[in-house]
Structure formats: structure tokens, C-alpha cells
Design an enzyme around this catalytic site. Sequence first.
Site, PDB file in Angstrom:
ATOM      1  N   ARG A 164      38.428  50.274  38.028  1.00 50.97           N
ATOM      2  CA  ARG A 164      38.806  48.952  37.905  1.00 50.97           C
ATOM      3  C   ARG A 164      40.465  48.603  37.457  1.00 50.97           C
ATOM      4  O   ARG A 164      40.874  47.742  36.821  1.00 50.97           O
ATOM      5  CB  ARG A 164      38.159  48.416  36.410  1.00 50.97           C
ATOM      6  N   SER A 237      30.588  41.766  33.917  1.00 53.39           N
ATOM      7  CA  SER A 237      30.907  42.786  32.828  1.00 53.39           C
ATOM      8  C   SER A 237      32.382  41.985  31.957  1.00 53.39           C
ATOM      9  O   SER A 237      33.305  42.067  32.830  1.00 53.39           O
ATOM     10  CB  SER A 237      31.220  44.065  33.323  1.00 53.39           C
ATOM     11  N   GLU A 333      37.791  43.587  30.641  1.00 58.62           N
ATOM     12  CA  GLU A 333      37.702  43.697  32.535  1.00 58.62           C
ATOM     13  C   GLU A 333      38.156  42.531  32.921  1.00 58.62           C
ATOM     14  O   GLU A 333      39.190  42.195  33.684  1.00 58.62           O
ATOM     15  CB  GLU A 333      36.387  44.239  32.767  1.00 58.62           C
TER      16      GLU A 333
HETATM   17  C1  LIG Z   1      27.963  37.518  37.881  1.00 60.61           C
HETATM   18  C2  LIG Z   1      29.255  38.337  38.159  1.00 60.61           C
HETATM   19  C3  LIG Z   1      28.865  39.685  38.459  1.00 60.61           C
HETATM   20  C4  LIG Z   1      29.812  40.495  38.809  1.00 60.61           C
HETATM   21  N1  LIG Z   1      29.872  41.802  39.072  1.00 60.61           N
HETATM   22  C5  LIG Z   1      30.866  42.685  39.370  1.00 60.61           C
HETATM   23  C6  LIG Z   1      30.949  43.851  39.792  1.00 60.61           C
HETATM   24  O1  LIG Z   1      29.755  44.427  40.109  1.00 60.61           O
HETATM   25  N2  LIG Z   1      31.837  44.767  39.885  1.00 60.61           N
HETATM   26  C7  LIG Z   1      33.059  44.492  39.938  1.00 60.61           C
HETATM   27  O2  LIG Z   1      33.917  44.936  40.125  1.00 60.61           O
HETATM   28  N3  LIG Z   1      33.294  43.081  39.662  1.00 60.61           N
HETATM   29  C8  LIG Z   1      32.309  42.175  39.139  1.00 60.61           C
HETATM   30  N4  LIG Z   1      32.745  40.752  38.849  1.00 60.61           N
HETATM   31  C9  LIG Z   1      33.999  40.303  38.747  1.00 60.61           C
HETATM   32  C10 LIG Z   1      34.520  39.557  39.897  1.00 60.61           C
HETATM   33  O3  LIG Z   1      33.426  39.188  40.812  1.00 60.61           O
HETATM   34  C11 LIG Z   1      35.595  40.547  40.674  1.00 60.61           C
HETATM   35  O4  LIG Z   1      36.536  40.894  39.710  1.00 60.61           O
HETATM   36  C12 LIG Z   1      36.127  39.649  41.896  1.00 60.61           C
HETATM   37  O5  LIG Z   1      36.813  40.818  42.564  1.00 60.61           O
HETATM   38  C13 LIG Z   1      36.955  38.548  41.234  1.00 60.61           C
HETATM   39  O6  LIG Z   1      37.287  37.859  42.400  1.00 60.61           O
HETATM   40  P1  LIG Z   1      37.938  36.161  42.485  1.00 60.61           P
HETATM   41  O7  LIG Z   1      38.365  35.884  43.622  1.00 60.61           O
HETATM   42  O8  LIG Z   1      36.923  35.321  41.788  1.00 60.61           O
HETATM   43  O9  LIG Z   1      39.110  36.406  41.600  1.00 60.61           O
HETATM   44  P2  LIG Z   1      39.761  35.684  40.757  1.00 60.61           P
HETATM   45  O10 LIG Z   1      38.890  35.741  39.457  1.00 60.61           O
HETATM   46  O11 LIG Z   1      40.083  34.138  41.162  1.00 60.61           O
HETATM   47  O12 LIG Z   1      40.998  36.526  40.003  1.00 60.61           O
HETATM   48  C14 LIG Z   1      41.053  37.878  39.540  1.00 60.61           C
HETATM   49  C15 LIG Z   1      42.475  38.279  39.446  1.00 60.61           C
HETATM   50  O13 LIG Z   1      43.000  38.420  40.606  1.00 60.61           O
HETATM   51  C16 LIG Z   1      44.220  37.579  40.891  1.00 60.61           C
HETATM   52  N5  LIG Z   1      44.191  37.108  42.216  1.00 60.61           N
HETATM   53  C17 LIG Z   1      43.192  36.493  42.922  1.00 60.61           C
HETATM   54  N6  LIG Z   1      43.227  36.369  44.286  1.00 60.61           N
HETATM   55  C18 LIG Z   1      44.349  36.839  44.538  1.00 60.61           C
HETATM   56  C19 LIG Z   1      45.409  37.122  45.530  1.00 60.61           C
HETATM   57  N7  LIG Z   1      44.814  36.657  46.829  1.00 60.61           N
HETATM   58  N8  LIG Z   1      46.612  37.608  45.462  1.00 60.61           N
HETATM   59  C20 LIG Z   1      46.938  37.988  44.333  1.00 60.61           C
HETATM   60  N9  LIG Z   1      46.226  37.837  43.276  1.00 60.61           N
HETATM   61  C21 LIG Z   1      44.982  37.372  43.352  1.00 60.61           C
HETATM   62  C22 LIG Z   1      44.031  36.451  39.973  1.00 60.61           C
HETATM   63  O14 LIG Z   1      45.353  35.984  39.522  1.00 60.61           O
HETATM   64  C23 LIG Z   1      43.456  37.353  38.835  1.00 60.61           C
HETATM   65  O15 LIG Z   1      44.510  37.913  38.010  1.00 60.61           O
HETATM   66  C24 LIG Z   1      31.452  39.752  38.743  1.00 60.61           C
HETATM   67  C25 LIG Z   1      31.690  38.474  38.394  1.00 60.61           C
HETATM   68  C26 LIG Z   1      30.724  37.779  38.204  1.00 60.61           C
HETATM   69  C27 LIG Z   1      30.667  36.337  37.411  1.00 60.61           C
END
Ligand SMILES: Cc1cc2nc3c(=O)[nH]c(=O)nc-3n(C[C@H](O)[C@H](O)[C@H](O)COP(=O)(O)OP(=O)(O)OC[C@H]3O[C@@H](n4cnc5c(N)ncnc54)[C@H](O)[C@@H]3O)c2cc1C
Length: 337
Positions: A164, A237, A333
Site C-alpha cells: 500500500r 479498508s 490507508e
Molecule cells: C468499496 C471499496 C473497496 C476498495 N477495495 C480496495 C482493495 O481491495 N484494494 C485496494 O488497494 N484499494 C481498495 N480501495 C481503495 C481505492 O479503490 C483505491 O485506492 C483506488 O486506487 C483509488 O483510486 P481513485 O482513482 O479513486 O483515487 P483517488 O481516491 O481519487 O485518489 C487517491 C490518491 O491518489 C492521488 N491521485 C489520484 N489520481 C492521480 C493521478 N492521476 N496522478 C497523481 N495523483 C493521483 C490523489 O491525490 C490521492 O492522494 C477500495 C475502495 C472502496 C470504496
Amino acid sequence: MKIEQNISLKPYHSFGCQVAASYFTRITEAAAIPKCIEWSKANHTPLLFIGGGSNLLFTKKVNALVAKVEISGIKKIEETATQVILSVGAGENWHYFVSYCVQKSWGGIENLSLIPGTVGASPIQNIGAYGVEVQEVIDSVTAYDIKEEKWVELKNKDCAFEYRNSIFKKEKGRYIIAAVNFILQKQPKLRTDYGAIRDALHEKGIKHPNLESMANVIIQIRSSKLPNPKQLGNAGSFFKNPSISKEYFEALKEKFPSIVAYPITDTTYKVAAGWLIESCEWKGIRKGNVGCYDKQALVLVNYGEATGQEIFDFSEEIIQSVYLKFGILLEREVNII
Ligand SMILES: Cc1cc2nc3c(=O)[nH]c(=O)nc-3n(C[C@H](O)[C@H](O)[C@H](O)COP(=O)(O)OP(=O)(O)OC[C@H]3O[C@@H](n4cnc5c(N)ncnc54)[C@H](O)[C@@H]3O)c2cc1C
């Protein structure tokens, strides 16, 4: 570049809290990234790039330009008899990309089915589930380096991937990801070693799983355990699984024989944060608008009108009680903004 003012971020993050951003824009092409940076410098306004908002908790008004990355496209860069290399736009939906690969019979990410968010965010916390981490299939990441003011191509080894974690989290805000390049396998080795997967395959009578049946089983397991953010705000998580020394694990095991943990090196163990939280009797507990999900203690949920600060305070109470009982300090996380 169209910049809007005073925009509600409620639709743009999976916790669904009511919170405003002073400025908001959408990035649909890589060239807009340096333009956004120029604008933020010229206007003395901080920048926050987001993807799907599924790993964010906003605790107060965001006095920044929030730039939602929506760069699309899946391009084949190279293909051999055994592998395919794809360059994928940072704004592509992660689960859509997984399904696309499963359909093409390209393996490596099927165990990461149904993780919300974008492709661009996948390397940031090195997303992982069911025994697989995205670092295993990343060839390189195309990003704009704000510090050096230039485009860079970070090879897998430069990304400093850990559980992570990655260089993108360690040097927060430095790299803005425009595309991720993946190596996928045409004759994939399926990863069925995870207990829940084995059980689900057995239950369904699937003796010889393929990419599609693996993805379906994962989708089924996840849907039964995790709340759908469209119905109940959450960010998956909320806490990381903490690492402790072997000695400390052995001492805890004496006191708490049912502790759930597994060795990661000869000297360290990873403890299931969900077990720690459940043992402190948080599972299913609701305080006002915030709760600890009744089917998975690692997940905090917004029952409707919770503010980010309420969710943060609730998480703080959990951290304190786990620390008091087990002497282990849980780390969040989710990105707190
Ligand atoms: C129901 C649920 C289940 C999940 N299960 C898992 C799992 O099994 N495993 C897991 O690892 N995670 C899980 N997650 C967490 C999440 O899905 C991941 O961390 C995912 O990669 C976040 O993507 P996002 O585009 O929504 O990022 P965001 O939430 O929009 O951003 C996350 C971080 O990345 C930065 N960021 C986003 N895009 C960029 C970019 N293009 N360039 C630079 N920085 C950027 C943001 O500033 C922030 O710091 C889960 C979340 C939910 C809601």
C-alpha cells in the site's frame, strides 16, 4: 481549461461527504497537466489531483484547485507470443480495464476485479487484493514531475513499490500520473491460493477456473463483503494491516491465541487490522452518522450526512482503543485531505 468555482465534491468521492472545493477542473488530456500547474502557480492556489475519489476523506473545505483526471484510452504498445504491453490513460475506470483484459484473455489483474477508482491511482497505493498487487503487472508509469518540471517515465523499479505504498505516496504531490503501462500474460498462472477464492471455487464446483470464472468469483466475494459506495459511503479498508516484530507477535499470541497474522519476513508479521478492530468490539458500532461496517470491521461507513471530520474522529477512537488493548498503532490507508 475550464475552471469552476465553489464546487461541491460530494459526487466526486466515495464517502459522499458534503464539502466544497474553491476551484475545480477536469483533465482530459496529458497536456492539460502542466497547464493546471501553471494556473496554480499564477493564482497562488494549491493543487489536488484526484481520480475516482475512492481513497479520499475530505475533513474540511478544500482551498485548492481540484483537478479530476479523466484521461482515457487503452493502447496496445507491444505484443509477443506470451505477453501484451498496454498503455492505459490515467482516467480509465480500473474495473472497466480489468474486465477489458479478462475479455481479451490477458491475465494478471483478474484478482483485482471490482476495486473502485481509476487506473492512474492504481500505482499510488499499489492496490492489492486476494494475493495480488498491481506492482506485479506494471511495466512503467508516465507522469509529470512537478519538482523537475518535466515528463518522466518511471520504470517499475523506480516506483519503490511496497505494501500500500510507492514513490507516488512517499513523495506526495510530486508526480502527476497521465498513463500506466502494464504487462499482461497470454497464458496466465491463476492465483487461487487465497482461502476465500478456493472456497468460492469449490462451492461453485469449478475445478479448472479461467480468467472469467476467477473474476466472477472475486466480484461475488467482494459484493458480499463490501458496501457499495453508491448505497453507503465508504473508502474500502480505512486502515492498513500493521507489521510487527516476530517477538511481539509471539507475545501477543500468548495473550490472544486467536490473533490473525501471517509472517512476511523471518522477523516480521503482518496482523489483520480487521481482527484487531473486531476484538475491540467496533464491528457494527454506529455513532451518529458514522459506523464500522457490520460485515467488515476495516471499513468505515457514512450513513448519510456524516462530515469528513466526524469520520476522522471516529477513526481516531478506533486507533486509540486498538492501541490501548494491543499496543499497536493503526495507520490510515485512506488519504486525509
Ligand atoms: C468499496 C471499496 C473497496 C476498495 N477495495 C480496495 C482493495 O481491495 N484494494 C485496494 O488497494 N484499494 C481498495 N480501495 C481503495 C481505492 O479503490 C483505491 O485506492 C483506488 O486506487 C483509488 O483510486 P481513485 O482513482 O479513486 O483515487 P483517488 O481516491 O481519487 O485518489 C487517491 C490518491 O491518489 C492521488 N491521485 C489520484 N489520481 C492521480 C493521478 N492521476 N496522478 C497523481 N495523483 C493521483 C490523489 O491525490 C490521492 O492522494 C477500495 C475502495 C472502496 C470504496
